[in-house]
Design a protein around this motif. Structure first.
Motif, mmCIF file in Angstrom:
data_model
loop_
_atom_site.group_PDB
_atom_site.id
_atom_site.type_symbol
_atom_site.label_atom_id
_atom_site.label_comp_id
_atom_site.label_asym_id
_atom_site.label_seq_id
_atom_site.Cartn_x
_atom_site.Cartn_y
_atom_site.Cartn_z
ATOM 1 N N GLU A 145 32.697 4.598 -8.108
ATOM 2 C CA GLU A 145 31.751 4.534 -9.099
ATOM 3 C C GLU A 145 31.560 5.897 -9.652
ATOM 4 O OE1 GLU A 145 28.260 2.817 -7.245
ATOM 5 O OE2 GLU A 145 28.987 0.901 -7.250
ATOM 6 N N ALA A 146 31.397 6.970 -8.793
ATOM 7 C CA ALA A 146 31.223 8.359 -9.598
ATOM 8 C C ALA A 146 31.996 8.691 -10.419
ATOM 9 C CB ALA A 146 31.010 9.427 -8.375
ATOM 10 N N ASN A 147 33.361 8.451 -10.006
ATOM 11 C CA ASN A 147 34.712 8.794 -10.684
ATOM 12 C C ASN A 147 34.840 7.938 -12.181
ATOM 13 O OD1 ASN A 147 35.454 10.956 -8.838
ATOM 14 N ND2 ASN A 147 36.790 9.340 -7.896
ATOM 15 N N ASN A 148 34.308 6.649 -11.869
ATOM 16 C CA ASN A 148 34.387 5.899 -13.229
ATOM 17 C C ASN A 148 33.315 6.381 -14.169
ATOM 18 O OD1 ASN A 148 36.541 4.251 -12.266
ATOM 19 N ND2 ASN A 148 35.111 2.835 -11.276
ATOM 20 N N ASP A 149 32.122 6.782 -13.724
ATOM 21 C CA ASP A 149 31.075 7.350 -14.569
ATOM 22 C C ASP A 149 31.398 8.550 -15.153
ATOM 23 O OD1 ASP A 149 29.425 5.141 -14.143
ATOM 24 O OD2 ASP A 149 28.178 5.877 -12.599
ATOM 25 N N ALA A 150 32.036 9.410 -14.471
ATOM 26 C CA ALA A 150 32.414 10.789 -14.845
ATOM 27 C C ALA A 150 33.592 10.602 -15.969
ATOM 28 C CB ALA A 150 32.948 11.505 -13.788
ATOM 29 N N ALA A 151 34.485 9.759 -15.795
ATOM 30 C CA ALA A 151 35.435 9.490 -16.672
ATOM 31 C C ALA A 151 35.103 9.014 -18.034
ATOM 32 C CB ALA A 151 36.806 8.588 -16.062
ATOM 33 N N LEU A 152 34.147 8.211 -17.972
ATOM 34 C CA LEU A 152 33.269 7.311 -19.205
ATOM 35 C C LEU A 152 32.631 8.652 -19.942
ATOM 36 C CD1 LEU A 152 32.807 4.831 -20.676
ATOM 37 C CD2 LEU A 152 30.758 4.640 -19.335
ATOM 38 N N GLN A 153 32.103 9.664 -19.336
ATOM 39 C CA GLN A 153 31.438 10.626 -20.077
ATOM 40 C C GLN A 153 32.264 11.759 -20.323
ATOM 41 O OE1 GLN A 153 27.160 10.547 -18.190
ATOM 42 N NE2 GLN A 153 28.538 10.133 -16.641
ATOM 43 N N GLY A 154 33.363 11.812 -19.828
ATOM 44 C CA GLY A 154 34.065 13.045 -19.792
ATOM 45 C C GLY A 154 33.494 14.287 -19.184
ATOM 46 N N ALA A 155 33.150 13.888 -18.138
ATOM 47 C CA ALA A 155 32.311 15.019 -17.372
ATOM 48 C C ALA A 155 33.513 15.918 -16.676
ATOM 49 C CB ALA A 155 31.390 14.346 -16.297
ATOM 50 N N ARG A 156 32.918 16.997 -16.406
ATOM 51 C CA ARG A 156 33.993 18.155 -15.620
ATOM 52 C C ARG A 156 33.012 18.501 -14.359
ATOM 53 N NH1 ARG A 156 33.925 19.470 -20.955
ATOM 54 N NH2 ARG A 156 32.356 21.244 -20.783
ATOM 55 N N PHE A 157 33.545 17.703 -13.078
ATOM 56 C CA PHE A 157 32.863 18.053 -12.171
ATOM 57 C C PHE A 157 33.702 19.156 -11.268
ATOM 58 C CE2 PHE A 157 31.350 13.303 -11.635
ATOM 59 C CZ PHE A 157 30.286 13.670 -12.307
ATOM 60 N N ALA A 158 33.099 19.796 -10.529
ATOM 61 C CA ALA A 158 33.774 20.962 -9.502
ATOM 62 C C ALA A 158 33.886 20.213 -8.099
ATOM 63 C CB ALA A 158 33.024 22.302 -9.385
ATOM 64 N N SER A 159 33.121 19.354 -7.949
ATOM 65 C CA SER A 159 33.346 18.643 -6.500
ATOM 66 C C SER A 159 32.158 17.375 -6.472
ATOM 67 C CB SER A 159 32.821 19.671 -5.407
ATOM 68 O OG SER A 159 31.259 19.958 -5.594
ATOM 69 N N VAL A 160 32.898 16.562 -5.724
ATOM 70 C CA VAL A 160 31.866 15.395 -5.380
ATOM 71 C C VAL A 160 31.886 14.994 -4.066
ATOM 72 C CG1 VAL A 160 31.880 12.995 -6.067
ATOM 73 C CG2 VAL A 160 32.648 14.305 -7.659
ATOM 74 N N ARG A 161 30.589 14.980 -3.646
ATOM 75 C CA ARG A 161 30.423 14.468 -2.313
ATOM 76 C C ARG A 161 29.611 13.059 -2.181
ATOM 77 N NH1 ARG A 161 27.447 17.993 1.752
ATOM 78 N NH2 ARG A 161 26.252 18.533 -0.005
ATOM 79 N N VAL A 162 29.940 12.004 -1.274
ATOM 80 C CA VAL A 162 29.228 11.041 -1.302
ATOM 81 C C VAL A 162 28.395 10.738 -0.075
ATOM 82 C CG1 VAL A 162 30.872 9.704 -2.771
ATOM 83 C CG2 VAL A 162 30.935 9.466 -0.278
ATOM 84 N N GLY A 163 27.444 10.073 -0.057
ATOM 85 C CA GLY A 163 26.445 9.749 1.020
ATOM 86 C C GLY A 163 25.896 8.339 1.045
ATOM 87 N N VAL A 164 26.088 7.794 2.257
ATOM 88 C CA VAL A 164 25.698 6.091 2.606
ATOM 89 C C VAL A 164 24.671 6.218 3.721
ATOM 90 C CG1 VAL A 164 26.348 3.990 2.805
ATOM 91 C CG2 VAL A 164 27.828 5.342 1.247
ATOM 92 N N THR A 165 23.733 5.782 3.574
ATOM 93 C CA THR A 165 22.827 5.278 4.789
ATOM 94 C C THR A 165 22.376 3.992 4.641
ATOM 95 O OG1 THR A 165 20.944 6.229 3.558
ATOM 96 C CG2 THR A 165 21.944 7.985 5.133
ATOM 97 N N ALA A 166 22.020 3.220 5.745
ATOM 98 C CA ALA A 166 21.353 2.076 5.896
ATOM 99 C C ALA A 166 20.515 1.975 6.757
ATOM 100 C CB ALA A 166 22.535 0.922 6.057
ATOM 101 N N ALA A 167 19.154 0.824 6.471
ATOM 102 C CA ALA A 167 18.271 0.751 7.497
ATOM 103 C C ALA A 167 17.869 -0.651 7.314
ATOM 104 C CB ALA A 167 17.164 1.580 7.238
ATOM 105 N N LEU A 168 17.644 -1.194 8.529
ATOM 106 C CA LEU A 168 17.023 -2.572 8.658
ATOM 107 C C LEU A 168 15.701 -2.321 9.551
ATOM 108 C CD1 LEU A 168 18.565 -6.093 9.139
ATOM 109 C CD2 LEU A 168 16.359 -5.629 9.933
ATOM 110 N N ARG A 169 14.603 -2.331 9.156
ATOM 111 C CA ARG A 169 13.377 -1.938 9.786
ATOM 112 C C ARG A 169 12.365 -3.106 9.692
ATOM 113 N NH1 ARG A 169 13.634 3.661 10.822
ATOM 114 N NH2 ARG A 169 11.649 4.216 10.529
#
Length: 422
Positions: A145-169
């Motif tokens: 998703e990050a890469n697709n959004d960047a391509a759509l905008q013509g963005a110039r990223f130096a780096s991309v890190r992703v994070g995922v957390t989940a919780a059921l409380r």
């Protein structure tokens, strides 16, 4: 999910306002989808959101929303949306600025908001493992998703890190009328962190320095260095934990397919199974996905138009500044010429009052020069000139050309010839 999907009943999610289908999901028998709607958000990454309410056979209620996106930017990028936009690191200036929160604290905040709305108190009872989460697949989805959004905008990223957390409380709710209920929040909070890096931040600064320096150079004949050049060689800081953006970084994050359950304690497990089934089986309608993509394209076009307009405004401001400087210079020149003319007129008037004709201006100028230097000029019999101090109001010369000055009744005697003042 603790229930076979084949045993679930399929449901369509219908927009209560337009009647269009927003998506599909599966629920256990006895559960039904209530009111649903499509919301338009001020976010590039998630411009559309589906909200739906689900009711159970024993009065259970589930509130569902398909996802949101927020922004958390580093100090160097705050208030620099135009510059950050050049690099695609602040992909949507419309996205809400909000500090990053992992899934557990995000779920706690959702439970607290739910309790406030009911006028109830809330307390955490237990945290459970989020069911069926494939972490590598979830991270890959965010990166795509990050890469697709960047391509759509013509963005110039130096780096991309992703994070995922989940919780059921699970929480205990105590209502003002003395009832005790159970609440459960099921949330995945994911996102990506981008940074322009030290070199790109220096490049960004150099672009600003070049633009400002060029203007100053054109107006004042000099140069300006606005961004410290030492940043070009500065070593990048060690990356912090995900969600804590550095100076030139931004985190785009938010909940995905968030569900909140409220039920009687005895029906908690049944409600959790229904909530797990809902989240696992929800699929947005293809038309919603197409509208979301079209919305993104429209936002990009609008941002590009705004950038062009901003550039035109900046050029107009620069032109106005140049015109103002030129007008100021012209005013100074006019003032100096007027002052010189007034001085010349005063000089001429003074000469007229002193009885000096227009043809003897040079003699008057010489006397004025003598007065300024504190001397008096005399003429010898042979026509040569000599100067004495203004303290002498008479001067004499002998046959050898020697000169003596005096005042009052001073008389040098025989052999001296009195001189005439020039």
């Amino acid at each position: 999910m603790g229930e076979d999907r084949a045993a679930l009943c399929g449901h369509r999610v219908i927009d209560a306002y337009s009647g269009r289908m927003l998506g599909q999901l599966g629920l256990p028998a006895g559960w039904r989808v209530g009111e649903a709607c499509l919301e338009r958000l001020s976010s590039f990454e998630r411009p559309l959101q589906v909200r739906a309410s689900v009711a159970g056979p024993h009065g259970e209620t589930i509130s569902f929303r398909s996802g949101e996106r927020y922004l958390s930017s580093g100090v160097a990028l705050k208030g620099m949306n135009v510059l950050a936009g050049l690099y695609g690191v602040a992909s949507s200036a419309q996205t809400e600025e909000r500090a990053y929160a992992a899934a557990a604290p995000f779920a706690d905040a959702e439970a607290a908001a739910l309790a406030r709305g009911m006028g109830a108190s809330v307390a955490l009872l237990e945290a459970r493992r989020y069911p069926g989460l494939d972490m590598p697949s979830a991270e890959q989805r965010v990166r795509m998703e990050a890469n697709n959004d960047a391509a759509l905008q013509g963005a110039r990223f130096a780096s991309v890190r992703v994070g995922v957390t989940a919780a059921l409380r699970v929480y205990r709710l105590a209502t003002p009328d003395g009832r005790e209920l159970r609440a459960c929040v099921m949330a995945i909070v994911d996102g990506y962190e981008t940074g322009v890096g030290a070199a790109s931040m220096s490049e960004m600064g150099e672009r600003v320095s070049s633009a400002i320096g060029g203007l100053v150079g054109r107006l004042g004949g000099g140069a300006s260095t606005w961004w410290p050049r030492t940043q070009q060689t500065a070593a990048p800081a060690a990356p912090a934990a995900f969600g804590t953006p550095g100076a030139g970084e931004v985190v785009v994050w938010g909940p995905r397919n968030l569900a909140t359950l409220v039920c009687e304690p005895v029906h908690l497990e049944e409600g959790i199974r229904a909530m797990e089934a809902l989240v696992a089986t929800y699929r947005p309608d293809a038309a919603v996905g197409q509208e979301e993509m079209a919305t993104k394209h429209n936002l990009v076009s609008a941002q590009q138009q705004q950038a062009v307009m901003a550039q035109q405004r900046q050029q107009a401001q620069f032109a106005a500044m140049r015109q103002a400087v030129n007008m100021q210079r012209q005013a100074i020149d006019d003032y100096q010429r007027a002052a010189q003319a007034r001085s010349d007129a005063q000089w001429a008037a003074e000469r007229a009052r002193s009885g000096v004709g227009a043809d003897s201006g040079a003699d008057w100028t010489d006397r004025f020069s003598d007065a300024m230097r504190g001397v008096t000029t005399w003429v010898r019999p042979d026509g040569t000139e000599v100067e004495t101090s203004t303290a002498s109001d008479h001067a004499w010369a002998d046959e050898h050309g020697n000169v003596v000055g005096g005042s009052g009744g001073f008389d040098p005697g025989a052999g001296w010839t009195e001189l005439h003042q020039k």
